[in-house]
Design a protein around this motif. Sequence first.
Motif, PDB file in Angstrom:
ATOM      1  N   VAL A 208       0.836  -1.191   0.000  1.00  0.00           N
ATOM      2  CA  VAL A 208       0.000   0.000   0.000  1.00  0.00           C
ATOM      3  C   VAL A 208       0.876   1.248   0.000  1.00  0.00           C
ATOM      4  N   LEU A 209       0.509   2.204  -0.859  1.00  0.00           N
ATOM      5  CA  LEU A 209       1.193   3.496  -0.864  1.00  0.00           C
ATOM      6  C   LEU A 209       0.694   4.344   0.307  1.00  0.00           C
ATOM      7  N   ALA A 210       1.400   5.442   0.599  1.00  0.00           N
ATOM      8  CA  ALA A 210       0.991   6.351   1.677  1.00  0.00           C
ATOM      9  C   ALA A 210      -0.405   6.918   1.435  1.00  0.00           C
ATOM     10  N   THR A 211      -0.822   6.986   0.188  1.00  0.00           N
ATOM     11  CA  THR A 211      -2.160   7.489  -0.164  1.00  0.00           C
ATOM     12  C   THR A 211      -3.260   6.487   0.158  1.00  0.00           C
ATOM     13  N   GLY A 212      -2.875   5.258   0.483  1.00  0.00           N
ATOM     14  CA  GLY A 212      -3.850   4.199   0.741  1.00  0.00           C
ATOM     15  C   GLY A 212      -4.114   3.322  -0.461  1.00  0.00           C
ATOM     16  N   GLU A 213      -3.519   3.667  -1.610  1.00  0.00           N
ATOM     17  CA  GLU A 213      -3.722   2.877  -2.831  1.00  0.00           C
ATOM     18  C   GLU A 213      -3.023   1.522  -2.707  1.00  0.00           C
ATOM     19  N   VAL A 214      -3.770   0.454  -2.987  1.00  0.00           N
ATOM     20  CA  VAL A 214      -3.211  -0.898  -2.994  1.00  0.00           C
ATOM     21  C   VAL A 214      -2.509  -1.101  -4.329  1.00  0.00           C
ATOM     22  N   VAL A 215      -1.197  -1.404  -4.278  1.00  0.00           N
ATOM     23  CA  VAL A 215      -0.409  -1.502  -5.505  1.00  0.00           C
ATOM     24  C   VAL A 215       0.270  -2.859  -5.673  1.00  0.00           C
ATOM     25  N   GLY A 216       0.016  -3.801  -4.762  1.00  0.00           N
ATOM     26  CA  GLY A 216       0.604  -5.124  -4.884  1.00  0.00           C
ATOM     27  C   GLY A 216      -0.142  -6.127  -4.029  1.00  0.00           C
ATOM     28  N   TYR A 217       0.000  -7.386  -4.406  1.00  0.00           N
ATOM     29  CA  TYR A 217      -0.657  -8.463  -3.668  1.00  0.00           C
ATOM     30  C   TYR A 217       0.204  -9.718  -3.747  1.00  0.00           C
ATOM     31  N   ALA A 218       0.196 -10.477  -2.667  1.00  0.00           N
ATOM     32  CA  ALA A 218       0.848 -11.790  -2.633  1.00  0.00           C
ATOM     33  C   ALA A 218       0.146 -12.645  -1.589  1.00  0.00           C
ATOM     34  N   ALA A 219       0.107 -13.937  -1.851  1.00  0.00           N
ATOM     35  CA  ALA A 219      -0.419 -14.895  -0.879  1.00  0.00           C
ATOM     36  C   ALA A 219       0.757 -15.674  -0.315  1.00  0.00           C
ATOM     37  N   LEU A 220       0.864 -15.691   1.004  1.00  0.00           N
ATOM     38  CA  LEU A 220       1.952 -16.397   1.690  1.00  0.00           C
ATOM     39  C   LEU A 220       1.362 -17.652   2.305  1.00  0.00           C
ATOM     40  N   MET A 221       1.681 -18.791   1.699  1.00  0.00           N
ATOM     41  CA  MET A 221       1.070 -20.060   2.071  1.00  0.00           C
ATOM     42  C   MET A 221       2.063 -20.930   2.844  1.00  0.00           C
ATOM     43  N   PRO A 222       1.628 -21.474   3.992  1.00  0.00           N
ATOM     44  CA  PRO A 222       2.511 -22.370   4.738  1.00  0.00           C
ATOM     45  C   PRO A 222       2.689 -23.705   4.017  1.00  0.00           C
ATOM     46  N   SER A 223       3.812 -24.354   4.293  1.00  0.00           N
ATOM     47  CA  SER A 223       4.076 -25.661   3.692  1.00  0.00           C
ATOM     48  C   SER A 223       3.159 -26.708   4.303  1.00  0.00           C
ATOM     49  N   PRO A 224       2.929 -27.798   3.628  1.00  0.00           N
ATOM     50  CA  PRO A 224       3.473 -28.142   2.311  1.00  0.00           C
ATOM     51  C   PRO A 224       2.590 -27.635   1.167  1.00  0.00           C
ATOM     52  N   GLU A 225       3.217 -27.323   0.060  1.00  0.00           N
ATOM     53  CA  GLU A 225       2.537 -26.984  -1.183  1.00  0.00           C
ATOM     54  C   GLU A 225       2.448 -28.278  -1.984  1.00  0.00           C
ATOM     55  N   PRO A 226       1.243 -28.790  -2.237  1.00  0.00           N
ATOM     56  CA  PRO A 226       1.102 -30.102  -2.900  1.00  0.00           C
ATOM     57  C   PRO A 226       1.841 -30.228  -4.230  1.00  0.00           C
ATOM     58  N   THR A 227       1.852 -29.175  -5.039  1.00  0.00           N
ATOM     59  CA  THR A 227       2.517 -29.292  -6.345  1.00  0.00           C
ATOM     60  C   THR A 227       4.036 -29.321  -6.225  1.00  0.00           C
ATOM     61  N   TYR A 228       4.572 -29.055  -5.040  1.00  0.00           N
ATOM     62  CA  TYR A 228       6.019 -29.068  -4.848  1.00  0.00           C
ATOM     63  C   TYR A 228       6.539 -30.430  -4.407  1.00  0.00           C
ATOM     64  N   ALA A 229       5.659 -31.392  -4.231  1.00  0.00           N
ATOM     65  CA  ALA A 229       6.088 -32.728  -3.794  1.00  0.00           C
ATOM     66  C   ALA A 229       6.918 -33.425  -4.864  1.00  0.00           C
ATOM     67  N   ARG A 230       6.630 -33.142  -6.129  1.00  0.00           N
ATOM     68  CA  ARG A 230       7.375 -33.741  -7.241  1.00  0.00           C
ATOM     69  C   ARG A 230       8.152 -32.643  -7.951  1.00  0.00           C
ATOM     70  N   ILE A 231       9.454 -32.782  -7.975  1.00  0.00           N
ATOM     71  CA  ILE A 231      10.312 -31.791  -8.616  1.00  0.00           C
ATOM     72  C   ILE A 231      11.361 -32.492  -9.453  1.00  0.00           C
ATOM     73  N   ALA A 232      11.563 -32.010 -10.660  1.00  0.00           N
ATOM     74  CA  ALA A 232      12.697 -32.443 -11.474  1.00  0.00           C
ATOM     75  C   ALA A 232      13.825 -31.507 -11.091  1.00  0.00           C
ATOM     76  N   GLY A 233      14.632 -31.924 -10.177  1.00  0.00           N
ATOM     77  CA  GLY A 233      15.647 -31.106  -9.554  1.00  0.00           C
ATOM     78  C   GLY A 233      15.661 -31.445  -8.082  1.00  0.00           C
ATOM     79  N   GLN A 234      16.017 -30.484  -7.249  1.00  0.00           N
ATOM     80  CA  GLN A 234      16.049 -30.750  -5.816  1.00  0.00           C
ATOM     81  C   GLN A 234      15.878 -29.447  -5.050  1.00  0.00           C
ATOM     82  N   TRP A 235      14.974 -29.489  -4.075  1.00  0.00           N
ATOM     83  CA  TRP A 235      14.820 -28.349  -3.186  1.00  0.00           C
ATOM     84  C   TRP A 235      16.075 -28.216  -2.332  1.00  0.00           C
ATOM     85  N   LEU A 236      16.344 -27.022  -1.857  1.00  0.00           N
ATOM     86  CA  LEU A 236      17.526 -26.773  -1.033  1.00  0.00           C
ATOM     87  C   LEU A 236      17.331 -27.235   0.403  1.00  0.00           C
TER      88      LEU A 236
END
Length: 169
Positions: free
Chosen positions: A58-86
């Motif tokens: 939010v800007l000082a004017t009160g205008e909403v200028v961004g959004y994000a959803a912060l989701m706790p683990s586990p994320e189901p689609t992250y169970a299978r990865i071609a690679g490796q989580w850190l």
Amino acid sequence: MDVTIRNAVPADEAAVIRMWAAARARLAAEKIPQWQDAYPGAADFQTDLITGAGQVAVLATGEVVGYAALMPSPEPTYARIAGQWLTAGAYITIHRFVVSNQHLHHGIGQQFMTGVLAHIQTAGTPAVRVDTHAKNTPMHHLLGHFAFQHTGTIWMADGSPRDAYELVF
């Protein structure tokens, strides 16, 4: 322009839906096949409100200028990865990250991500994960700015691939 980060509230819904619609159009114009259906939409925003996942910039004017959803683990689609989580433990996933079209290229995305990451780190979560489409160059650039490491490929519920990233605090 400085932004503050706060929990999303019902009054933010119209602004968030407009940002998602504009981002959907921008991605389509750039031939990026991400968010080209009903996702994200009002039902996602409502779920984020109920779970407390939604965060707005939010800007000082009160205008909403961004959004994000912060989701706790586990994320189901992250169970299978071609690679490796850190990491193998707890993490937060950032979903539905968007900045208002009117405020692109003004540093809002970086300020917002800085605030989101500080919020996550303050909560004591040791890692953050994000996924994005391979063609979503602006998001790849933003993640690189914050030293997220590309860890491989995950697949969405519909089978479409996404580049996976992780940041360890």
